[in-house]
Design a protein around this motif. Structure first.
Motif, PDB file in Angstrom:
ATOM      1  N   ILE A  80      -3.718   7.286   7.554  1.00 14.87           N
ATOM      2  CA  ILE A  80      -2.298   7.599   7.473  1.00 14.87           C
ATOM      3  C   ILE A  80      -1.910   7.503   6.007  1.00 14.87           C
ATOM      4  CG2 ILE A  80      -1.687   6.830   9.810  1.00 14.87           C
ATOM      5  CD1 ILE A  80      -0.483   4.290   8.495  1.00 14.87           C
ATOM      6  N   CYS A  81      -0.935   8.306   5.603  1.00  9.42           N
ATOM      7  CA  CYS A  81      -0.385   8.192   4.252  1.00  9.42           C
ATOM      8  C   CYS A  81       1.125   8.347   4.375  1.00  9.42           C
ATOM      9  CB  CYS A  81      -0.989   9.212   3.296  1.00  9.42           C
ATOM     10  SG  CYS A  81      -0.574  10.929   3.598  1.00  9.42           S
ATOM     11  N   ASN A  82       1.826   7.742   3.462  1.00  9.92           N
ATOM     12  CA  ASN A  82       3.284   7.726   3.523  1.00  9.92           C
ATOM     13  C   ASN A  82       3.849   7.878   2.126  1.00  9.92           C
ATOM     14  OD1 ASN A  82       3.757   6.754   6.463  1.00  9.92           O
ATOM     15  ND2 ASN A  82       2.088   5.528   5.649  1.00  9.92           N
ATOM     16  N   TRP A  83       4.865   8.726   2.006  1.00 12.69           N
ATOM     17  CA  TRP A  83       5.480   8.997   0.718  1.00 12.69           C
ATOM     18  C   TRP A  83       6.990   8.938   0.832  1.00 12.69           C
ATOM     19  CZ3 TRP A  83       3.549   9.781  -4.124  1.00 12.69           C
ATOM     20  CH2 TRP A  83       2.143   9.856  -4.227  1.00 12.69           C
ATOM     21  N   GLY A  84       7.609   8.598  -0.274  1.00  8.42           N
ATOM     22  CA  GLY A  84       9.051   8.619  -0.361  1.00  8.42           C
ATOM     23  C   GLY A  84       9.488   9.287  -1.645  1.00  8.42           C
ATOM     24  N   ALA A  85      10.703   9.823  -1.617  1.00  5.26           N
ATOM     25  CA  ALA A  85      11.307  10.426  -2.810  1.00  5.26           C
ATOM     26  C   ALA A  85      12.775  10.054  -2.847  1.00  5.26           C
ATOM     27  CB  ALA A  85      11.137  11.941  -2.788  1.00  5.26           C
ATOM     28  N   LEU A  86      13.273   9.821  -4.041  1.00  2.00           N
ATOM     29  CA  LEU A  86      14.678   9.480  -4.259  1.00  2.00           C
ATOM     30  C   LEU A  86      15.230  10.419  -5.318  1.00  2.00           C
ATOM     31  CD1 LEU A  86      17.112   7.469  -3.881  1.00  2.00           C
ATOM     32  CD2 LEU A  86      16.097   6.141  -5.762  1.00  2.00           C
ATOM     33  N   VAL A  87      16.288  11.143  -4.961  1.00  2.00           N
ATOM     34  CA  VAL A  87      17.000  11.970  -5.935  1.00  2.00           C
ATOM     35  C   VAL A  87      18.350  11.307  -6.195  1.00  2.00           C
ATOM     36  CG1 VAL A  87      15.819  14.121  -5.373  1.00  2.00           C
ATOM     37  CG2 VAL A  87      17.908  13.553  -4.185  1.00  2.00           C
ATOM     38  N   VAL A  88      18.684  11.192  -7.470  1.00  3.19           N
ATOM     39  CA  VAL A  88      19.909  10.494  -7.868  1.00  3.19           C
ATOM     40  C   VAL A  88      20.685  11.404  -8.807  1.00  3.19           C
ATOM     41  CG1 VAL A  88      20.840   8.433  -8.990  1.00  3.19           C
ATOM     42  CG2 VAL A  88      18.717   8.269  -7.688  1.00  3.19           C
ATOM     43  N   PRO A  89      22.000  11.565  -8.554  1.00  3.91           N
ATOM     44  CA  PRO A  89      22.801  12.373  -9.471  1.00  3.91           C
ATOM     45  C   PRO A  89      22.628  11.890 -10.913  1.00  3.91           C
ATOM     46  CG  PRO A  89      24.098  11.773  -7.542  1.00  3.91           C
ATOM     47  CD  PRO A  89      22.809  11.003  -7.458  1.00  3.91           C
ATOM     48  N   GLY A  90      22.449  12.834 -11.818  1.00 10.64           N
ATOM     49  CA  GLY A  90      22.288  12.498 -13.227  1.00 10.64           C
ATOM     50  C   GLY A  90      20.842  12.381 -13.680  1.00 10.64           C
ATOM     51  N   PHE A  91      19.904  12.376 -12.725  1.00  9.50           N
ATOM     52  CA  PHE A  91      18.486  12.315 -13.054  1.00  9.50           C
ATOM     53  C   PHE A  91      17.847  13.638 -12.649  1.00  9.50           C
ATOM     54  CE2 PHE A  91      19.682   7.936 -13.002  1.00  9.50           C
ATOM     55  CZ  PHE A  91      18.892   7.338 -13.976  1.00  9.50           C
ATOM     56  N   LYS A  92      17.099  14.223 -13.572  1.00  8.35           N
ATOM     57  CA  LYS A  92      16.529  15.552 -13.362  1.00  8.35           C
ATOM     58  C   LYS A  92      15.453  15.583 -12.283  1.00  8.35           C
ATOM     59  CE  LYS A  92      16.309  18.986 -16.919  1.00  8.35           C
ATOM     60  NZ  LYS A  92      15.743  19.445 -18.152  1.00  8.35           N
ATOM     61  N   GLU A  93      14.517  14.650 -12.374  1.00  6.82           N
ATOM     62  CA  GLU A  93      13.360  14.630 -11.480  1.00  6.82           C
ATOM     63  C   GLU A  93      13.531  13.593 -10.380  1.00  6.82           C
ATOM     64  OE1 GLU A  93      10.641  16.689 -11.770  1.00  6.82           O
ATOM     65  OE2 GLU A  93      11.794  17.671 -13.358  1.00  6.82           O
ATOM     66  N   PRO A  94      12.964  13.868  -9.200  1.00  8.03           N
ATOM     67  CA  PRO A  94      12.984  12.832  -8.158  1.00  8.03           C
ATOM     68  C   PRO A  94      12.007  11.707  -8.498  1.00  8.03           C
ATOM     69  CG  PRO A  94      11.819  14.778  -7.372  1.00  8.03           C
ATOM     70  CD  PRO A  94      12.359  15.110  -8.728  1.00  8.03           C
ATOM     71  N   PHE A  95      12.344  10.527  -8.075  1.00  9.84           N
ATOM     72  CA  PHE A  95      11.423   9.398  -8.151  1.00  9.84           C
ATOM     73  C   PHE A  95      10.553   9.480  -6.903  1.00  9.84           C
ATOM     74  CE2 PHE A  95      15.310   8.174 -10.333  1.00  9.84           C
ATOM     75  CZ  PHE A  95      14.818   7.759 -11.556  1.00  9.84           C
ATOM     76  N   THR A  96       9.255   9.249  -7.024  1.00 12.19           N
ATOM     77  CA  THR A  96       8.373   9.291  -5.857  1.00 12.19           C
ATOM     78  C   THR A  96       7.486   8.055  -5.831  1.00 12.19           C
ATOM     79  OG1 THR A  96       6.672  10.597  -6.996  1.00 12.19           O
ATOM     80  CG2 THR A  96       8.343  11.818  -5.742  1.00 12.19           C
ATOM     81  N   ALA A  97       7.056   7.697  -4.626  1.00 12.55           N
ATOM     82  CA  ALA A  97       6.155   6.556  -4.440  1.00 12.55           C
ATOM     83  C   ALA A  97       5.448   6.713  -3.105  1.00 12.55           C
ATOM     84  CB  ALA A  97       6.937   5.242  -4.460  1.00 12.55           C
ATOM     85  N   SER A  98       4.252   6.166  -3.041  1.00 14.35           N
ATOM     86  CA  SER A  98       3.534   6.183  -1.762  1.00 14.35           C
ATOM     87  C   SER A  98       3.357   4.757  -1.280  1.00 14.35           C
ATOM     88  CB  SER A  98       2.185   6.893  -1.893  1.00 14.35           C
ATOM     89  OG  SER A  98       1.257   6.101  -2.576  1.00 14.35           O
ATOM     90  N   GLY A  99       2.963   4.641  -0.019  1.00 13.31           N
ATOM     91  CA  GLY A  99       2.864   3.318   0.578  1.00 13.31           C
ATOM     92  C   GLY A  99       1.530   3.062   1.239  1.00 13.31           C
ATOM     93  N   ALA A 100       1.567   2.200   2.205  1.00 11.58           N
ATOM     94  CA  ALA A 100       0.370   1.729   2.885  1.00 11.58           C
ATOM     95  C   ALA A 100      -0.431   2.872   3.503  1.00 11.58           C
ATOM     96  CB  ALA A 100       0.755   0.731   3.971  1.00 11.58           C
ATOM     97  N   SER A 101      -1.723   2.636   3.577  1.00 11.93           N
ATOM     98  CA  SER A 101      -2.618   3.634   4.131  1.00 11.93           C
ATOM     99  C   SER A 101      -3.742   2.917   4.860  1.00 11.93           C
ATOM    100  CB  SER A 101      -3.171   4.494   2.986  1.00 11.93           C
ATOM    101  OG  SER A 101      -3.902   5.567   3.470  1.00 11.93           O
TER     102      SER A 101
END
Length: 169
Positions: A80-101
Motif C-alpha cells: 500500500i502507498c499513501n500520499w497527501g497534498a496541500l495547496v495554500v493560497p499564496g504558495f505556487k506549488e502544492p506541498f506533498t508527502a507520503s506515508g506508511a507503506s
C-alpha cells in the motif's frame, strides 16, 4: 484559514480535523483524476494533488488537502502507498508527502494487479463492511496498531509542517 478536504471519506476527514488548528475543516466529494485504484507512487501522488486543487476550488480562500491511497509494486511484492497534498493560497506549488507503506498478501496483490480495487477486496478479505472508512488495510494488517486515520494524520502533519516552515522563511 479554513481547510477543504478533497473527500467525504471519514478516516481522511478525521485525520485532517485532528491536525488542522487554523480554522474549520470541511470534506467535499472531489475527483482524483486518476484510476479508482491508483497504481504506483506517481499516480497516487497525482491523485492527492488533484483532490487538493479541486477541494480548494470549492471553498474560496481556503487551503485544500488531498489524501490518496494506492498500491505500488516493489521487488518484494505489492505495498500500500499513501500520499497527501496541500495547496495554500499564496504558495505556487502544492506541498506533498507520503506515508506508511506495508506489503499486502499475495491473495490481494494478484487481483489488484489485474485491476481490482483494494477497498472491495479488503471488505471480502476482512469480512468487514466499509473498512476503508474505518481502520483500512493498514489497520487490519497491523492488528489495529495504526489505523487509516492515524496513517493519514502523519501525512497531514508532514504537509502542515512543510507549509509552516516555508511561511516562516
Amino acid at each position: 484559514m479554513n481547510l477543504a478536504v478533497g473527500t467525504k471519506n471519514k478516516a481522511k476527514v478525521s485525520a485532517a480535523e485532528n491536525c488542522w488548528t487554523f480554522g474549520d475543516v470541511l470534506g467535499f466529494k472531489t475527483e482524483s483524476g486518476v484510476k479508482d485504484q491508483p497504481f504506483g507512487h506517481e499516480e497516487t501522488r497525482q491523485g492527492a494533488i488533484n483532490r487538493a486543487i479541486n477541494a480548494a476550488a470549492l471553498m474560496p480562500g481556503a487551503a485544500g488537502i488531498g489524501l490518496e491511497g494506492g498500491v505500488a509494486e516493489t521487488a518484494d511484492g505489492l505495498f500500500i502507498c499513501n500520499w497527501g497534498a496541500l495547496v495554500v493560497p499564496g504558495f505556487k506549488e502544492p506541498f506533498t508527502a507520503s506515508g506508511a507503506s506495508i506489503r499486502l498478501p499475495e491473495e490481494l496483490a494478484g487481483p489488484l494487479r489485474e485491476g481490482q480495487e483494494l477497498g472491495p477486496l479488503m471488505e471480502q478479505f476482512s469480512r468487514q463492511l466499509n473498512i476503508r472508512q474505518n481502520e483500512g488495510a493498514v489497520g487490519f494488517f497491523t492488528n489495529g496498531r495504526i489505523t487509516r486515520a492515524q496513517m493519514f494524520e502523519h501525512i497531514v502533519e508532514l504537509l502542515i509542517g512543510q507549509w509552516e516552515y516555508e511561511k516562516s522563511r
